[in-house]
Write a protein that holds these residues in place. Sequence first.
Motif: not given
Length: 555
Positions: A62-67, A89-101, A133-143
């Motif tokens: 599962a991924a979200v691309v922001i272009a 990004l906030e929704h991605a963070l919430a998903d990761n916090q809930a265990g949905n990578t 910065i919050a997301l990086k605690q759960f997954v790599p944030v790729i640029g």
Amino acid sequence: MNNSFVELHARQRALALLDAGTTRELIDPFTDMISPHLEPQNIVPESDDGVVIMKGQLAGKAAVVIAIEGAFQGGGIGEVSGAKIVAALEHALADNQAGNTIYPVLILDTGGVRLQEANYGLLSISEIQNVIIALKQFVPVIGLVPGRVGSFGGMSITNALLSYVIGTNRARIGLNGPEVIEQEAGVQEFDSSDKDLIWNTLGTTERQATGIIDEVVADDVTAFKQAIIAAIDEKKDSHRDQQVDLYLSLLDQLDPSQPLDIAGYRDLYHQVKVTEHHLAASKSSAVAGTKSRGRLWFEQLTGIKNAQSEVATVLHAQADGREYIAIVPDAQNRFPRVREGEVGLLEGYTVASVVNDLIKADQAKANKTPLVLIVDVPSQAYGYKEELIGIHMALASSVSAYARARQAGHKVVAFIPGDAVSGGFLAHGLQSNRLIALDDLAITIQAMSKASAARITQRTIEELEEATKHVPAMAYDIKNYQKLGALYQLVPGVKGYDDDPKAIATIQAVIAEALASLDDVPADMSFRYTNSIAKQSGRVATNQVRQLMDEQWNG
């Protein structure tokens, strides 16, 4: 090139990365969520506001691309485009916090703030940085920095916060574009017509050699996909925003009065001897420092007369159970581009060091020491050496430290008695839970000086000033800034250079009230778009975008 990634536009790039048949665009062009701020300036808006948000799968994950679309307004971030990025990004963070990578991938083709919506852009970029910065605690944030525009301005600071950055040899990365440096510091500082100098300084060959970009790949869709998948699978993170001791050691060994070329900097970078750095609290002295509103209020709020520091431009001390930090001018500073209070390399990394030390000291404490930032920063430093070394990474280190402190439970309040401009404000002020400012027309608050903004937007200063009458976010005064809803309080009756006991008592009371308001509330920056001014007028488009993302994220 048949499989070129650079030549694709934002939507094509997102589709090219994600697995066929899995994609779904959020807040797409048919939603018609356009910027409300461009047509009043006779600028044709885009139906997606230059940002594409696409969910799907990347090699089955599962991924979200922001272009970001560099062909629209130079990829500049405005209110709508910024809100789309933050909400995704906030929704991605919430998903990761809930265990949905879910893995976020940002494609940066951007000059930074959209100057036609300047202060909205700065607010949005600071909010983007907070979630990364919050997301990086759960997954790599790729640029990804493919090319065309590159990654500049406030988004270069964002770039430095990302876990892993991939580009091509057609990309450039820097805080200040050569034209802006030339406008602010003169052609002798950086000649914007010297294309070889620009590419040799800001291009990915040099940036990879000195740790500013992680990987350079061929301009090929498959090469990008493979690099992204490897970065995700190996959980790659360069921790660019936490290399404080490395760069402070490097700056110790640098003589800014001497010329520095590309080869000389590479040698210095690879040979630097790293030592730990900890800045002692400021102390009173017999000699007054260079006058500024920031210095005056630091001394008045801490009770330290003629405050002096081992780093002359960074003052910090604890008083009344709070940590006060100010960036101040130093007329004799060895770095000439910070002598008027600008935020430069040493300032960014030193502030980060101070805040990192506080985070560590309070790690086991239930009640964290509050931070009070005294903001009087006319801009970031405009200089060739600063760009060569990577000033955007210094500012990212400060941004990261403040955001991590706030996310760890430190209350962060910014008090603005002076100017709050551009990257200086992003690095020192905009990661706060609360912003307080004096009702003083002497305060300038904006994303760029009028001369540079006019040059970049191809307007005269008179045309720029006329545009500010229709778009408060473009204005330079604190009254118009209040209309955005960003301020917790605009304090009447006190001016930047007031030094009477009544004025001091007023500000002490306002800071205390702001800190008290942070009891039992989320450690985020949502106040900026949830207060009454923001809801009624200042951030209406932001809130519309957030509602749409809430409705569409899960389909």
